[in-house]
Design a protein around this motif. Structure first.
Motif, PDB file in Angstrom:
ATOM      1  N   LYS A  91      82.991  16.338  46.457  1.00  0.00           N
ATOM      2  CA  LYS A  91      82.127  17.064  45.525  1.00  0.00           C
ATOM      3  C   LYS A  91      80.709  17.027  46.092  1.00  0.00           C
ATOM      4  O   LYS A  91      80.276  16.000  46.628  1.00  0.00           O
ATOM      5  CB  LYS A  91      82.181  16.383  44.154  1.00  0.00           C
ATOM      6  N   VAL A  92      79.977  18.124  45.992  1.00  0.00           N
ATOM      7  CA  VAL A  92      78.621  18.209  46.526  1.00  0.00           C
ATOM      8  C   VAL A  92      77.703  17.250  45.772  1.00  0.00           C
ATOM      9  O   VAL A  92      77.735  17.178  44.539  1.00  0.00           O
ATOM     10  CB  VAL A  92      78.083  19.660  46.417  1.00  0.00           C
ATOM     11  N   GLY A  93      76.931  16.475  46.530  1.00  0.00           N
ATOM     12  CA  GLY A  93      75.991  15.537  45.929  1.00  0.00           C
ATOM     13  C   GLY A  93      75.624  14.431  46.893  1.00  0.00           C
ATOM     14  O   GLY A  93      76.009  14.456  48.069  1.00  0.00           O
ATOM     15  N   THR A  94      74.897  13.433  46.394  1.00  0.00           N
ATOM     16  CA  THR A  94      74.451  12.298  47.204  1.00  0.00           C
ATOM     17  C   THR A  94      74.773  11.009  46.481  1.00  0.00           C
ATOM     18  O   THR A  94      74.588  10.900  45.267  1.00  0.00           O
ATOM     19  CB  THR A  94      72.929  12.392  47.448  1.00  0.00           C
TER      20      THR A  94
ATOM     21  N   SER B 159      78.704  -5.996  56.723  1.00  0.00           N
ATOM     22  CA  SER B 159      78.417  -5.141  55.575  1.00  0.00           C
ATOM     23  C   SER B 159      77.520  -3.995  56.030  1.00  0.00           C
ATOM     24  O   SER B 159      76.591  -4.198  56.815  1.00  0.00           O
ATOM     25  CB  SER B 159      77.712  -5.966  54.490  1.00  0.00           C
ATOM     26  N   PHE B 160      77.811  -2.795  55.545  1.00  0.00           N
ATOM     27  CA  PHE B 160      77.044  -1.603  55.900  1.00  0.00           C
ATOM     28  C   PHE B 160      76.725  -0.834  54.630  1.00  0.00           C
ATOM     29  O   PHE B 160      77.556  -0.752  53.728  1.00  0.00           O
ATOM     30  CB  PHE B 160      77.852  -0.683  56.831  1.00  0.00           C
ATOM     31  N   VAL B 161      75.545  -0.237  54.574  1.00  0.00           N
ATOM     32  CA  VAL B 161      75.164   0.619  53.459  1.00  0.00           C
ATOM     33  C   VAL B 161      74.957   2.018  54.011  1.00  0.00           C
ATOM     34  O   VAL B 161      74.256   2.214  55.011  1.00  0.00           O
ATOM     35  CB  VAL B 161      73.881   0.111  52.767  1.00  0.00           C
ATOM     36  N   PHE B 162      75.597   2.991  53.365  1.00  0.00           N
ATOM     37  CA  PHE B 162      75.514   4.388  53.796  1.00  0.00           C
ATOM     38  C   PHE B 162      74.901   5.235  52.688  1.00  0.00           C
ATOM     39  O   PHE B 162      75.265   5.088  51.524  1.00  0.00           O
ATOM     40  CB  PHE B 162      76.919   4.940  54.110  1.00  0.00           C
ATOM     41  N   ASP B 163      73.962   6.092  53.064  1.00  0.00           N
ATOM     42  CA  ASP B 163      73.460   7.134  52.170  1.00  0.00           C
ATOM     43  C   ASP B 163      74.292   8.371  52.477  1.00  0.00           C
ATOM     44  O   ASP B 163      74.079   9.033  53.489  1.00  0.00           O
ATOM     45  CB  ASP B 163      71.973   7.410  52.412  1.00  0.00           C
ATOM     46  N   VAL B 164      75.278   8.649  51.633  1.00  0.00           N
ATOM     47  CA  VAL B 164      76.246   9.718  51.876  1.00  0.00           C
ATOM     48  C   VAL B 164      75.811  10.987  51.141  1.00  0.00           C
ATOM     49  O   VAL B 164      75.561  10.958  49.935  1.00  0.00           O
ATOM     50  CB  VAL B 164      77.661   9.305  51.401  1.00  0.00           C
ATOM     51  N   THR B 165      75.728  12.078  51.893  1.00  0.00           N
ATOM     52  CA  THR B 165      75.425  13.382  51.308  1.00  0.00           C
ATOM     53  C   THR B 165      76.581  14.317  51.618  1.00  0.00           C
ATOM     54  O   THR B 165      76.979  14.451  52.778  1.00  0.00           O
ATOM     55  CB  THR B 165      74.126  13.968  51.892  1.00  0.00           C
ATOM     56  N   VAL B 166      77.134  14.919  50.576  1.00  0.00           N
ATOM     57  CA  VAL B 166      78.203  15.903  50.741  1.00  0.00           C
ATOM     58  C   VAL B 166      77.589  17.274  50.494  1.00  0.00           C
ATOM     59  O   VAL B 166      76.984  17.513  49.454  1.00  0.00           O
ATOM     60  CB  VAL B 166      79.374  15.645  49.764  1.00  0.00           C
ATOM     61  N   LYS B 167      77.724  18.150  51.496  1.00  0.00           N
ATOM     62  CA  LYS B 167      77.142  19.494  51.414  1.00  0.00           C
ATOM     63  C   LYS B 167      78.226  20.552  51.489  1.00  0.00           C
ATOM     64  O   LYS B 167      79.309  20.302  52.016  1.00  0.00           O
ATOM     65  CB  LYS B 167      76.158  19.716  52.567  1.00  0.00           C
ATOM     66  N   ARG B 168      77.896  21.729  51.012  1.00  0.00           N
ATOM     67  CA  ARG B 168      78.799  22.866  51.178  1.00  0.00           C
ATOM     68  C   ARG B 168      78.876  23.210  52.657  1.00  0.00           C
ATOM     69  O   ARG B 168      77.870  23.135  53.364  1.00  0.00           O
ATOM     70  CB  ARG B 168      78.275  24.082  50.419  1.00  0.00           C
ATOM     71  N   PRO B 169      80.060  23.593  53.139  1.00  0.00           N
ATOM     72  CA  PRO B 169      80.150  23.963  54.559  1.00  0.00           C
ATOM     73  C   PRO B 169      79.298  25.209  54.829  1.00  0.00           C
ATOM     74  O   PRO B 169      79.188  26.094  53.984  1.00  0.00           O
ATOM     75  CB  PRO B 169      81.644  24.278  54.764  1.00  0.00           C
ATOM     76  N   THR B 170      78.686  25.226  55.989  1.00  0.00           N
ATOM     77  CA  THR B 170      77.899  26.406  56.361  1.00  0.00           C
ATOM     78  C   THR B 170      78.835  27.514  56.812  1.00  0.00           C
ATOM     79  O   THR B 170      79.822  27.270  57.502  1.00  0.00           O
ATOM     80  CB  THR B 170      76.911  26.090  57.487  1.00  0.00           C
ATOM     81  N   VAL B 171      78.526  28.708  56.403  1.00  0.00           N
ATOM     82  CA  VAL B 171      79.342  29.868  56.748  1.00  0.00           C
ATOM     83  C   VAL B 171      78.621  30.625  57.855  1.00  0.00           C
ATOM     84  O   VAL B 171      77.469  31.019  57.708  1.00  0.00           O
ATOM     85  CB  VAL B 171      79.554  30.785  55.524  1.00  0.00           C
ATOM     86  N   LYS B 172      79.301  30.780  58.989  1.00  0.00           N
ATOM     87  CA  LYS B 172      78.710  31.520  60.094  1.00  0.00           C
ATOM     88  C   LYS B 172      79.003  32.996  59.901  1.00  0.00           C
ATOM     89  O   LYS B 172      80.136  33.400  59.678  1.00  0.00           O
ATOM     90  CB  LYS B 172      79.275  31.044  61.428  1.00  0.00           C
ATOM     91  N   ARG B 173      77.956  33.786  59.958  1.00  0.00           N
ATOM     92  CA  ARG B 173      78.104  35.220  59.769  1.00  0.00           C
ATOM     93  C   ARG B 173      78.416  35.898  61.093  1.00  0.00           C
ATOM     94  O   ARG B 173      77.828  35.564  62.123  1.00  0.00           O
ATOM     95  CB  ARG B 173      76.806  35.790  59.198  1.00  0.00           C
TER      96      ARG B 173
END
Length: 102
Positions: free
Chosen positions: A70-73, A86-100
């Motif tokens: 789902k899109v978000g952070t 131990s690792f901490v990740f700032d995860v961002t989920v983005k919409r895939p880019t559409v190549k024209r």
């Protein structure tokens, strides 16, 4: 009270992490990546609805396999055992880019 705080500091209790202080991980919606996390075990995210994840062991090394759902952070910690990595990740989920097409 003071004795407890000193004991926690000596035992390696995880320090609080502010948003934006983690390893940046950007995912496209629906895509999966494997991140090497050494001997870390256990994971959790502030908003687990954004990702699907699991830990895998390949040739005695652990990998965190994470997919964007789902899109978000969100911020995720991989490694919940105090005696391990131990690792901490700032995860961002983005919409895939559409190549024209041109």
């Amino acid at each position: 009270m003071r004795r407890t705080l000193v004991l926690l500091a000596l035992c390696g209790a995880p320090a609080p992490v502010a948003a934006g202080d983690g390893i940046v991980l950007t995912l496209a919606l629906g895509k999966t990546v494997d991140v090497e996390v050494g001997n870390a075990i256990g994971w959790f995210c502030d908003d687990p609805s954004l990702v699907t994840a699991q830990l895998l062991t390949i040739r005695e090394v652990n990998y965190w396999r994470v997919s964007g759902e789902k899109v978000g952070t969100t911020q995720c910690r991989v490694g919940t055992d105090l005696g391990r990595a131990s690792f901490v990740f700032d995860v961002t989920v983005k919409r895939p880019t559409v190549k024209r097409k041109r």
